[in-house]
Scaffold this motif. Structure first.
Motif: not given
Length: 301
Positions: A248-258
């Protein structure tokens, strides 16, 4: 030894005779047995005459005839052997017939503040870390009418072997499992509502991607589905994502992109809740007010 005239003679003694070895093979059902013994009850089935000189075969081990329950007549076609037949109608005990789940229609406006006792189908949209699952679960738990919560991420994780991990990125494998999970959630929502139970679903639906868009949800649930977007600020989403664990935990880059792609919901006409400064209880209360307004004036989507 002399016996009084008219007194019944005792049965002869010897093997197969006498009270201990009384033989009733020649007796008829209902005839009295030996002196001092109760009448011989009639057998469950009358013995059949042997065919062509063959002696009748005894029942196979484990297949002794089972009489019906007291006060219950044997069912037509039941031979008296094997397991007891099911009740009339062919339905086994414990079978529950679910009503057919059809497309969900828009509910009638509630006659009290908030959603009241309305039966709803809700889709809570938001990026990873927006708090969708936590808010949806609390909103469902606080309603005074039966309400279920179904999380698409939870349903996706029902796949134990061969799970398409979100951390591996989006590909054909993960898309196929997403479609399957969405159909499963839609089926569950329709059946909950068919039984008078509201349902809130949560999913990270993208406004610019038809595969994971609203069209699929509308097709699987119905036009009465009420979508609401939960979209806090990026710093809040990053903070909440950091507290997650596992896939459930994503990378900061992926979270910012989403999160950036979710900004496309602004101007879509869907209600949006910025819960950056709200706690979970406040967000659930605001969600209920937003849904009440959506019932009175459904969004075009």
């Amino acid at each position: 030894m002399q016996h009084p005239v008219g007194a019944p003679l005792p049965p002869p003694q010897g093997p197969g005779h006498g009270p201990a070895g009384w033989s009733h093979q020649a007796q008829h059902p209902g005839h009295p047995g030996p002196p001092g013994q109760p009448p011989i009850p009639p057998p469950h089935q009358a013995p059949q005459a042997p065919a062509h000189g063959h002696a009748p075969q005894p029942p196979a081990p484990g297949h002794a005839p089972q009489p019906p329950a007291p006060g219950q007549a044997p069912q037509q076609g039941w031979s008296g052997t094997g397991p007891t037949p099911p009740p009339s109608g062919g339905q086994a005990t414990g079978h529950v017939q679910l009503p057919p789940g059809g497309p969900v229609a828009l509910p009638a406006p509630p006659a009290e503040p908030g959603t009241g006792g309305a039966t709803l189908a809700v889709l809570l949209i938001g990026p990873a870390g927006a708090g969708k699952t936590t808010v949806a679960r609390l909103w469902a738990a606080r309603r005074r009418v039966p309400t279920a919560h179904v999380s698409l991420d939870d349903v996706r994780e029902w796949v134990c072997s061969g799970f398409a991990d979100p951390q591996a990125g989006w590909n054909d494998h993960s898309e196929a499992q997403y479609r399957l999970a969405r159909r499963t959630c839609g089926f569950a929502a329709r059946n909950f509502l068919a039984n008078g139970i509201s349902c809130i679903l949560d999913d990270a639906v993208f406004p610019d991607r038809p595969v994971v868009g609203l069209g699929g949800w509308k097709r699987h649930v119905g036009p009465g589905l009420l979508p609401v977007v939960l979209l806090p600020g990026l710093e809040i989403v990053l903070e909440r994502n950091a507290a997650r664990s596992g896939n459930r935990r994503l990378s900061d880059e992926e979270v910012a992109r989403i999160h950036g792609r979710m900004a496309g919901w602004y101007g879509s006409g869907l209600p949006i809740i910025d819960n950056s400064t709200y706690d979970v209880e406040t967000t659930a209360r605001v969600l209920d007010d937003v849904l009440a307004r959506s019932i009175a004036s459904p969004p075009a989507w």
